[in-house]
Design a protein around this motif. Structure first.
Motif, mmCIF file in Angstrom:
data_model
loop_
_atom_site.group_PDB
_atom_site.id
_atom_site.type_symbol
_atom_site.label_atom_id
_atom_site.label_comp_id
_atom_site.label_asym_id
_atom_site.label_seq_id
_atom_site.Cartn_x
_atom_site.Cartn_y
_atom_site.Cartn_z
ATOM 1 N N GLY A 161 0.875 -0.734 0.093
ATOM 2 C CA GLY A 161 -0.180 -0.154 0.307
ATOM 3 C C GLY A 161 0.701 1.609 0.083
ATOM 4 O O GLY A 161 1.964 0.844 -0.098
ATOM 5 N N ALA A 162 0.574 3.124 -0.322
ATOM 6 C CA ALA A 162 1.568 3.537 -0.204
ATOM 7 C C ALA A 162 0.118 4.702 0.519
ATOM 8 O O ALA A 162 -0.848 4.706 -0.783
ATOM 9 C CB ALA A 162 1.545 4.364 -1.784
ATOM 10 N N THR A 163 0.656 5.386 0.573
ATOM 11 C CA THR A 163 0.784 7.074 0.683
ATOM 12 C C THR A 163 0.435 7.833 1.279
ATOM 13 O O THR A 163 1.772 8.180 1.142
ATOM 14 C CB THR A 163 -0.189 6.530 2.908
ATOM 15 O OG1 THR A 163 -0.860 5.648 3.013
ATOM 16 C CG2 THR A 163 -1.047 8.024 3.336
ATOM 17 N N LEU A 164 0.245 9.068 0.255
ATOM 18 C CA LEU A 164 0.817 10.462 -0.276
ATOM 19 C C LEU A 164 0.196 11.181 0.914
ATOM 20 O O LEU A 164 -1.152 11.679 1.193
ATOM 21 C CB LEU A 164 0.831 10.691 -1.533
ATOM 22 C CG LEU A 164 1.426 9.865 -2.470
ATOM 23 C CD1 LEU A 164 0.322 8.862 -3.080
ATOM 24 C CD2 LEU A 164 1.772 10.558 -3.816
ATOM 25 N N ILE A 165 0.671 12.398 1.392
ATOM 26 C CA ILE A 165 0.681 13.055 2.189
ATOM 27 C C ILE A 165 0.764 14.446 1.730
ATOM 28 O O ILE A 165 2.295 14.828 1.752
ATOM 29 C CB ILE A 165 0.771 12.998 3.907
ATOM 30 C CG1 ILE A 165 0.861 11.654 4.437
ATOM 31 C CG2 ILE A 165 0.168 13.595 4.755
ATOM 32 C CD1 ILE A 165 1.018 10.898 5.020
ATOM 33 N N HIS A 288 -3.523 6.013 -1.248
ATOM 34 C CA HIS A 288 -3.940 6.734 -1.078
ATOM 35 C C HIS A 288 -3.533 8.529 -0.793
ATOM 36 O O HIS A 288 -2.235 8.783 -0.420
ATOM 37 C CB HIS A 288 -4.526 6.924 0.775
ATOM 38 C CG HIS A 288 -5.574 5.719 1.087
ATOM 39 N ND1 HIS A 288 -6.773 5.861 1.699
ATOM 40 C CD2 HIS A 288 -4.894 4.456 1.416
ATOM 41 C CE1 HIS A 288 -7.325 5.108 1.667
ATOM 42 N NE2 HIS A 288 -6.343 3.924 0.977
ATOM 43 N N LEU A 289 -3.906 9.082 -1.274
ATOM 44 C CA LEU A 289 -4.186 11.436 -0.681
ATOM 45 C C LEU A 289 -4.985 11.559 0.025
ATOM 46 O O LEU A 289 -6.068 11.701 -0.434
ATOM 47 C CB LEU A 289 -3.780 10.511 -2.495
ATOM 48 C CG LEU A 289 -2.593 12.332 -2.752
ATOM 49 C CD1 LEU A 289 -2.609 12.027 -4.233
ATOM 50 C CD2 LEU A 289 -3.603 14.469 -2.412
ATOM 51 N N ILE A 313 -6.730 6.366 -7.258
ATOM 52 C CA ILE A 313 -6.251 7.291 -5.843
ATOM 53 C C ILE A 313 -7.585 6.844 -4.811
ATOM 54 O O ILE A 313 -8.661 7.840 -5.544
ATOM 55 C CB ILE A 313 -5.579 7.939 -6.361
ATOM 56 C CG1 ILE A 313 -4.550 7.724 -6.521
ATOM 57 C CG2 ILE A 313 -5.360 9.033 -4.962
ATOM 58 C CD1 ILE A 313 -3.609 9.494 -6.460
ATOM 59 N N ASN A 314 -7.407 6.871 -3.582
ATOM 60 C CA ASN A 314 -8.554 7.382 -2.915
ATOM 61 C C ASN A 314 -8.087 8.829 -2.188
ATOM 62 O O ASN A 314 -7.062 8.402 -1.802
ATOM 63 C CB ASN A 314 -8.485 6.518 -1.831
ATOM 64 C CG ASN A 314 -8.974 4.868 -2.304
ATOM 65 O OD1 ASN A 314 -9.812 4.497 -1.820
ATOM 66 N ND2 ASN A 314 -8.112 4.121 -2.388
ATOM 67 N N LYS A 337 -4.651 4.321 9.670
ATOM 68 C CA LYS A 337 -5.040 2.795 9.498
ATOM 69 C C LYS A 337 -6.347 3.065 7.922
ATOM 70 O O LYS A 337 -6.229 1.699 7.646
ATOM 71 C CB LYS A 337 -6.458 3.276 10.455
ATOM 72 C CG LYS A 337 -5.969 3.344 11.615
ATOM 73 C CD LYS A 337 -6.857 3.527 12.867
ATOM 74 C CE LYS A 337 -7.225 3.048 14.034
ATOM 75 N NZ LYS A 337 -8.027 2.885 15.385
ATOM 76 N N ALA A 338 -6.425 3.437 7.364
ATOM 77 C CA ALA A 338 -6.913 3.457 6.593
ATOM 78 C C ALA A 338 -6.550 3.087 5.097
ATOM 79 O O ALA A 338 -7.615 1.652 4.838
ATOM 80 C CB ALA A 338 -6.569 5.115 5.957
ATOM 81 N N PRO A 339 -4.935 2.413 5.476
ATOM 82 C CA PRO A 339 -4.698 1.143 4.103
ATOM 83 C C PRO A 339 -4.740 0.079 4.925
ATOM 84 O O PRO A 339 -4.677 -1.365 4.044
ATOM 85 C CB PRO A 339 -3.411 1.991 3.404
ATOM 86 C CG PRO A 339 -2.873 2.779 4.429
ATOM 87 C CD PRO A 339 -4.013 3.651 5.544
ATOM 88 N N LEU A 340 -4.717 -0.240 5.644
ATOM 89 C CA LEU A 340 -4.313 -1.022 6.638
ATOM 90 C C LEU A 340 -5.769 -1.876 6.933
ATOM 91 O O LEU A 340 -5.924 -3.470 6.587
ATOM 92 C CB LEU A 340 -3.338 -0.758 7.896
ATOM 93 C CG LEU A 340 -2.482 0.202 7.728
ATOM 94 C CD1 LEU A 340 -2.057 -0.338 9.682
ATOM 95 C CD2 LEU A 340 -1.180 -0.610 7.332
ATOM 96 N N LEU A 341 -6.607 -1.223 7.326
ATOM 97 C CA LEU A 341 -7.806 -1.856 7.532
ATOM 98 C C LEU A 341 -9.084 -2.157 6.316
ATOM 99 O O LEU A 341 -9.675 -2.670 7.026
ATOM 100 C CB LEU A 341 -8.585 -0.740 8.722
ATOM 101 C CG LEU A 341 -8.152 -0.281 10.296
ATOM 102 C CD1 LEU A 341 -8.821 0.398 10.354
ATOM 103 C CD2 LEU A 341 -7.495 -1.994 10.982
ATOM 104 N N GLU A 342 -8.418 -1.912 5.586
ATOM 105 C CA GLU A 342 -9.136 -2.457 3.938
ATOM 106 C C GLU A 342 -9.062 -3.807 4.252
ATOM 107 O O GLU A 342 -9.929 -4.540 3.530
ATOM 108 C CB GLU A 342 -8.639 -1.726 2.868
ATOM 109 C CG GLU A 342 -9.038 -0.107 3.084
ATOM 110 C CD GLU A 342 -8.273 0.609 1.491
ATOM 111 O OE1 GLU A 342 -9.304 1.769 1.321
ATOM 112 O OE2 GLU A 342 -7.678 0.423 1.163
ATOM 113 N N LYS A 343 -7.515 -4.450 4.262
ATOM 114 C CA LYS A 343 -7.923 -5.605 4.222
ATOM 115 C C LYS A 343 -7.853 -6.558 5.340
ATOM 116 O O LYS A 343 -8.198 -7.817 5.514
ATOM 117 C CB LYS A 343 -6.497 -5.779 3.974
ATOM 118 C CG LYS A 343 -5.541 -5.200 2.929
ATOM 119 C CD LYS A 343 -4.426 -5.839 3.137
ATOM 120 C CE LYS A 343 -3.453 -5.367 1.798
ATOM 121 N NZ LYS A 343 -2.345 -5.861 1.414
#
Length: 344
Positions: A161-165, A288-289, A313-314, A337-343
């Motif tokens: 997973g990847a998260t851009l903040i 996620h962005l 992209i979410n 939590k967003a990309p982790l709890l999706e699973k």
């Protein structure tokens, strides 16, 4: 006599230009006269050293392994509100964060040939050294968020997973409509407009522009209040780690940290993020962005366009927030939590 005077003046001018445009050599950690080495480091395949820091549960018990990429004028100690997460949340989710000093920052060796690809490969090598397995998560803030585009381009097969903040954008990415990028570009302070023009069109002048005293250089680097929203200023007054670690952040020299960030972040890229394909076509992971709608550092209009161009992209837009919103603990927890709890 006149010829000799002209020759002397030309020689003097040439020497001045050379000195003004060529930065002093970096002070490499661990070398004679250089800063001390205090952090664990790995030796990369090209001989450079990368310093890192672990936060959370042990590698053996971790369920989620996340590599965090710091932003502009930051280092491995700057991890948003990660350090403030409750022990219960960390233990319950089984979180292990590894932050690292990007090349030239903190105690990581400079990389004069750094590119969006090379930093992605550094991240992959760090994950392998720490035995993170075949897939891991990446997360980056601001200039570190921009680094995540390189991960999506060059090591998508390694990502869970990847998260851009609040990722920094390059106004010269060809995927932007000219009118949109131009309008966003002119939302910056004039001195930042000029700083980025130099970094993009004449990178060899970047050191001179940011060290000369005739014109104001980067307002972002100087952390002028005008580049922050009201919420940002309130949050910055509560963030103590930024001031505490600032001497270490650029101890090897500003050129290999701030100036090289500018040249790479706003230079000519070998790919356009808006041409990327979904790295998770079977929904085995997610991207996620996150961005604040009052961000005065990175215009929200460009993030909205990217999210429109890349529907996989979410996109999360934080109302009433500027650039520093991940320093709000509740938002930081939601981001993690967003990309982790999706699973689940």
């Amino acid at each position: 006599m006149l010829k000799e005077i002209r020759a002397a003046l030309l020689l003097g001018l040439a020497v001045w230009v050379y000195q003004a445009t060529n930065p002093p050599p970096p002070k490499i950690c661990g070398t004679p006269g250089g800063p001390l080495i205090t952090a664990p480091r790995i030796k990369l395949r090209d001989g450079r050293y990368l310093a890192y820091k672990e936060h959370g549960v042990s590698r053996e018990t971790a369920k989620y392994k996340i590599i965090y990429v710091h932003g502009f004028a930051s280092m491995r100690h700057h991890t948003m509100s990660v350090a403030k997460l409750s022990a219960e949340v960390v233990e319950e989710l089984g979180l292990l964060f590894v932050s690292f000093d990007r090349p030239g920052y903190g105690e990581s060796d400079p990389h004069p040939k750094r590119t969006p690809e090379s930093i992605a490969l550094d991240i992959e090598e760090l994950a392998d050294h720490l035995e993170f397995g075949s897939r891991f998560y990446v997360m980056g803030f601001s200039m570190g968020g921009q680094v995540i585009w390189g991960c999506l381009k060059y090591i998508p097969h390694r990502l869970a997973g990847a998260t851009l903040i609040a990722p920094v954008v390059n106004y010269w990415w060809p995927g932007f409509p000219a009118n949109l990028s131009t309008e966003a570009y002119y939302l910056q302070l004039p001195q930042d407009q000029w700083t980025l023009r130099v970094a993009h069109h004449a990178p060899w002048l970047t050191y001179w522009w940011n060290s000369q005293k005739w014109f104001p250089a980067s307002a972002v680097a100087a952390r002028k209040p005008e580049v922050f929203s009201r919420q940002d200023l309130e949050l910055l007054s509560t963030v103590t780690d930024g001031r505490m670690y600032m001497p270490q952040t650029m101890q090897q020299g500003e050129f290999e940290t701030l100036h090289r960030d500018m040249m790479i972040g706003f230079g000519k890229w070998e790919f356009d993020p808006m041409d990327l394909e979904n790295p998770f076509p079977n929904n085995e992971g997610s991207v996620h962005l996150w961005h604040g709608d009052e961000d005065k550092t990175v215009p929200v209009s460009l993030q909205r366009y990217i999210a429109q161009r890349l529907p996989w992209i979410n996109y999360h837009e934080i109302s009433g927030s500027g650039h520093m919103f991940p320093y709000i603990l509740e938002i930081c927890e939601a981001i993690i939590k967003a990309p982790l709890l999706e699973k689940k």
